[in-house]
Write a protein that holds these residues in place. Structure first.
Motif, PDB file in Angstrom:
ATOM      1  N   ARG A 137       0.835  -1.220   0.000  1.00  0.00           N
ATOM      2  CA  ARG A 137       0.000   0.000   0.000  1.00  0.00           C
ATOM      3  C   ARG A 137       0.856   1.249   0.000  1.00  0.00           C
ATOM      4  O   ARG A 137       0.404   2.326  -0.332  1.00  0.00           O
ATOM      5  CB  ARG A 137      -0.924   0.025   1.220  1.00  0.00           C
ATOM      6  N   LEU A 138       2.119   1.085   0.391  1.00  0.00           N
ATOM      7  CA  LEU A 138       3.023   2.232   0.466  1.00  0.00           C
ATOM      8  C   LEU A 138       3.962   2.265  -0.733  1.00  0.00           C
ATOM      9  O   LEU A 138       4.313   3.327  -1.242  1.00  0.00           O
ATOM     10  CB  LEU A 138       3.823   2.107   1.773  1.00  0.00           C
ATOM     11  N   VAL A 139       4.383   1.082  -1.165  1.00  0.00           N
ATOM     12  CA  VAL A 139       5.338   0.986  -2.285  1.00  0.00           C
ATOM     13  C   VAL A 139       4.645   0.208  -3.400  1.00  0.00           C
ATOM     14  O   VAL A 139       4.577  -1.023  -3.362  1.00  0.00           O
ATOM     15  CB  VAL A 139       6.622   0.256  -1.839  1.00  0.00           C
ATOM     16  N   PRO A 140       4.123   0.908  -4.411  1.00  0.00           N
ATOM     17  CA  PRO A 140       3.340   0.220  -5.441  1.00  0.00           C
ATOM     18  C   PRO A 140       4.116  -0.848  -6.196  1.00  0.00           C
ATOM     19  O   PRO A 140       3.524  -1.832  -6.624  1.00  0.00           O
ATOM     20  CB  PRO A 140       2.915   1.353  -6.376  1.00  0.00           C
ATOM     21  N   ASP A 141       5.441  -0.697  -6.343  1.00  0.00           N
ATOM     22  CA  ASP A 141       6.159  -1.751  -7.075  1.00  0.00           C
ATOM     23  C   ASP A 141       6.821  -2.772  -6.140  1.00  0.00           C
ATOM     24  O   ASP A 141       7.726  -3.498  -6.541  1.00  0.00           O
ATOM     25  CB  ASP A 141       7.153  -1.177  -8.101  1.00  0.00           C
ATOM     26  N   ALA A 142       6.323  -2.848  -4.905  1.00  0.00           N
ATOM     27  CA  ALA A 142       6.798  -3.924  -4.013  1.00  0.00           C
ATOM     28  C   ALA A 142       6.407  -5.258  -4.635  1.00  0.00           C
ATOM     29  O   ALA A 142       5.424  -5.348  -5.369  1.00  0.00           O
ATOM     30  CB  ALA A 142       6.170  -3.779  -2.635  1.00  0.00           C
ATOM     31  N   ARG A 143       7.181  -6.287  -4.322  1.00  0.00           N
ATOM     32  CA  ARG A 143       7.038  -7.586  -4.990  1.00  0.00           C
ATOM     33  C   ARG A 143       6.661  -8.653  -3.965  1.00  0.00           C
ATOM     34  O   ARG A 143       7.255  -8.726  -2.887  1.00  0.00           O
ATOM     35  CB  ARG A 143       8.413  -7.914  -5.590  1.00  0.00           C
ATOM     36  N   PRO A 144       5.681  -9.514  -4.299  1.00  0.00           N
ATOM     37  CA  PRO A 144       5.378 -10.601  -3.365  1.00  0.00           C
ATOM     38  C   PRO A 144       6.487 -11.648  -3.382  1.00  0.00           C
ATOM     39  O   PRO A 144       6.997 -11.984  -4.448  1.00  0.00           O
ATOM     40  CB  PRO A 144       4.062 -11.189  -3.895  1.00  0.00           C
ATOM     41  N   LEU A 145       6.877 -12.131  -2.214  1.00  0.00           N
ATOM     42  CA  LEU A 145       7.937 -13.129  -2.121  1.00  0.00           C
ATOM     43  C   LEU A 145       7.334 -14.530  -2.243  1.00  0.00           C
ATOM     44  O   LEU A 145       6.251 -14.773  -1.724  1.00  0.00           O
ATOM     45  CB  LEU A 145       8.641 -13.009  -0.768  1.00  0.00           C
ATOM     46  N   VAL A 146       8.034 -15.418  -2.903  1.00  0.00           N
ATOM     47  CA  VAL A 146       7.561 -16.807  -3.010  1.00  0.00           C
ATOM     48  C   VAL A 146       7.721 -17.504  -1.661  1.00  0.00           C
ATOM     49  O   VAL A 146       6.865 -18.256  -1.216  1.00  0.00           O
ATOM     50  CB  VAL A 146       8.352 -17.565  -4.102  1.00  0.00           C
ATOM     51  N   GLU A 147       8.847 -17.222  -1.021  1.00  0.00           N
ATOM     52  CA  GLU A 147       9.122 -17.843   0.279  1.00  0.00           C
ATOM     53  C   GLU A 147      10.002 -16.930   1.102  1.00  0.00           C
ATOM     54  O   GLU A 147      10.653 -16.028   0.571  1.00  0.00           O
ATOM     55  CB  GLU A 147       9.803 -19.206   0.087  1.00  0.00           C
ATOM     56  N   ILE A 148      10.002 -17.150   2.402  1.00  0.00           N
ATOM     57  CA  ILE A 148      10.846 -16.372   3.309  1.00  0.00           C
ATOM     58  C   ILE A 148      11.119 -17.239   4.538  1.00  0.00           C
ATOM     59  O   ILE A 148      10.287 -18.066   4.914  1.00  0.00           O
ATOM     60  CB  ILE A 148      10.174 -15.022   3.669  1.00  0.00           C
ATOM     61  N   SER A 149      12.290 -17.033   5.149  1.00  0.00           N
ATOM     62  CA  SER A 149      12.635 -17.850   6.322  1.00  0.00           C
ATOM     63  C   SER A 149      11.929 -17.294   7.559  1.00  0.00           C
ATOM     64  O   SER A 149      11.552 -16.126   7.612  1.00  0.00           O
ATOM     65  CB  SER A 149      14.147 -17.833   6.541  1.00  0.00           C
ATOM     66  N   TYR A 150      11.762 -18.154   8.569  1.00  0.00           N
ATOM     67  CA  TYR A 150      11.159 -17.694   9.823  1.00  0.00           C
ATOM     68  C   TYR A 150      11.932 -16.497  10.388  1.00  0.00           C
ATOM     69  O   TYR A 150      11.332 -15.534  10.852  1.00  0.00           O
ATOM     70  CB  TYR A 150      11.191 -18.813  10.877  1.00  0.00           C
ATOM     71  N   GLU A 151      13.258 -16.597  10.390  1.00  0.00           N
ATOM     72  CA  GLU A 151      14.036 -15.551  11.060  1.00  0.00           C
ATOM     73  C   GLU A 151      13.857 -14.189  10.376  1.00  0.00           C
ATOM     74  O   GLU A 151      13.730 -13.159  11.041  1.00  0.00           O
ATOM     75  CB  GLU A 151      15.515 -15.927  11.180  1.00  0.00           C
TER      76      GLU A 151
END
Ligand code: ADP
Ligand code: ASP
Ligand code: MG
Length: 413
Positions: free
Chosen positions: A191-205
């Motif tokens: 909502r703040l950065v229109p070209d932000a990208r969805p991540l496929v995966e991310i680590s817990y940490e």
């Protein structure tokens, strides 16, 4: 021939407030749940209150009382999730599915008695298991639990995520799916950065740092539980068919060797005790009473002392500022410090990524980018995989956008 019922998996799904905001959306969610059930899965669903219900209930409480906190407020707030869970069960039954709604207490969510920020002590999932065995889809009211004295508690804002992961862990679910209003965890708030990208995966940490430092897409305590019980968490939209982001502990992270995301937090206030005598015991004399008052202190910085006199700065949330000043001012007098000053117009911007570990240059780059925008850095804190700058709250959003660009997060470079 007798039919042998074999379930594909046990899945816990959590639907946030926007996803169940009105009758149509509840019916939409019911269809998604039904589709999961139709695939042969056992399904436990955790719901948040509809839309802005929790905010409205808090507002109501503050219209009738100056300090409505504690026991009564928790019971009041828990009603939001009771409404959404019952209505969702009705919608599913109307579609011909077997469904039952359970309050937090009925679902066996046992907590301590810290009202409005209770912690789960244990989950006694017997009732949930019995209902699943009867073939029910079990709908649990999120965000709430019960003390040993049978008093209702709430887990803190955004706490339905915690209910969902705790239930998933105790039931041994194969995945905990967090359905929300965006397509997963992005490189920054979309909502703040229109070209932000969805991540496929991310680590817990990494997710834990992002959530703790302001990305509210999932509660930090839910991520902590996920890591503790090695429960994969899928953050996914309830409005689209996109695949979402998997939070897990797998080794093949796409995100090594770079900054994975940027978080912001506008809830920061600062207190500086000026002219503090630099001798043993002073820090304890200040921070012990703050802890006893239930005020959690974040960043602490003590300047190098000159003539055995130093300045001590620390941050708290804006809501805790007045309380913290009430605790600290008399202590400052007692230890003969010069004065206490505060600033409540601050925010944090953080860059996060395991790739920063043991790699020089990220901090320098971040400071350079901020200074290029004329943004003054007031305090800096770091972990192995995070760098946080505390800056003027009015510049936080600019900072997020410019750092997102500088670290090329829109392209994943
Ligand atoms: P829910 O009601 O489903 O629990 P929340 O409002 O708590 O949803 O969280 C979803 C929101 O989190 C999104 O609408 C988005 O604006 C915000 N958000 C902040 N940072 C991020 C991020 N890095 N990725 C995705 N969403 C984010
Ligand atoms: N309804 C609660 C809140 O608004 C809990 C949640 O949505 O997770 O904070
Ligand atoms: Mg939420």
């Amino acid at each position: 021939m007798t039919e042998v019922k074999s379930y594909v998996a046990l899945i816990v799904q959590k639907y946030g407030g926007t996803s169940v905001a009105d009758a149509d959306r509840i019916k939409n969610v019911a269809r998604r749940i039904a589709a999961t059930k139709d695939k042969g899965n056992q399904v436990v669903v955790v719901v948040s209150a509809m839309g802005d219900t929790t905010d409205e209930l808090i507002e109501l409480a503050y219209r009738v009382a100056r300090e409505p906190g504690g026991r009564e407020l928790d019971v009041l707030l828990s009603t939001g999730e009771i409404v959404s869970s019952t209505v969702l069960a009705m919608a599913l039954r109307d579609m011909g599915y077997k469904a039952i709604s359970l309050s937090g207490a009925q679902a066996g969510i046992h907590t301590d008695s810290a009202h409005s920020q209770a912690r789960i002590k244990k989950v006694e999932s017997k009732r949930v298991v019995t209902e699943l065995e009867k073939g029910n889809i079990v709908i649990v009211a999120g965000f709430q639990g019960v003390t040993g004295e049978m008093d209702v508690t709430t887990l803190g804002r955004g706490g339905s995520d915690i209910t969902a992961v705790a239930l998933a862990a105790s039931l041994g679910a194969s995945v905990c799916q967090i359905y929300t209003d965006v397509d997963g965890v992005y490189t920054a708030d979309p909502r703040l950065v229109p070209d932000a990208r969805p991540l496929v995966e991310i680590s817990y940490e990494e997710m834990l740092e992002l959530a703790t430092y302001g990305a509210k897409v999932i509660h930090s305590r839910a991520v902590e539980l996920g890591e503790l019980y090695d429960m994969p968490i899928l953050v996914v939209s309830s409005f689209t068919q996109n695949t979402g982001t998997l939070i897990h502990g797998g080794a093949s992270m796409e995100v090594r060797n770079k900054v994975v995301g940027i978080a912001r937090d506008l809830d920061v206030a600062k207190i500086t005790i000026v002219g503090v005598p630099d001798r043993p015991g002073i820090a304890a004399a200040i921070f012990q009473p703050l802890a006893e008052a239930g005020i959690s202190v974040d960043t602490i910085v003590q300047n190098a002392s000159i003539d055995n006199i130093t300045d001590l700065t620390f941050t708290v949330t804006k809501g805790d500022l007045a309380g913290a000043m009430r605790v600290v001012e008399p202590i400052a007098k007692l230890i003969e410090a010069r004065e206490c000053v505060s600033d409540s117009r601050l925010g944090k911007v953080s860059i996060i990524g395991t790739g920063m570990q043991n790699t020089p240059g990220y901090a320098a780059r971040m400071f350079e980018v901020l200074s290029g925008q004329g943004i003054n850095i007031q305090l800096i804190t770091t972990s192995e995989i995070r760098i946080t700058c505390i800056i003027d709250e009015a510049r936080v959003e600019d900072a997020v956008r410019v750092l997102h660009r500088a670290f090329k997060l829109e392209t994943g470079q």
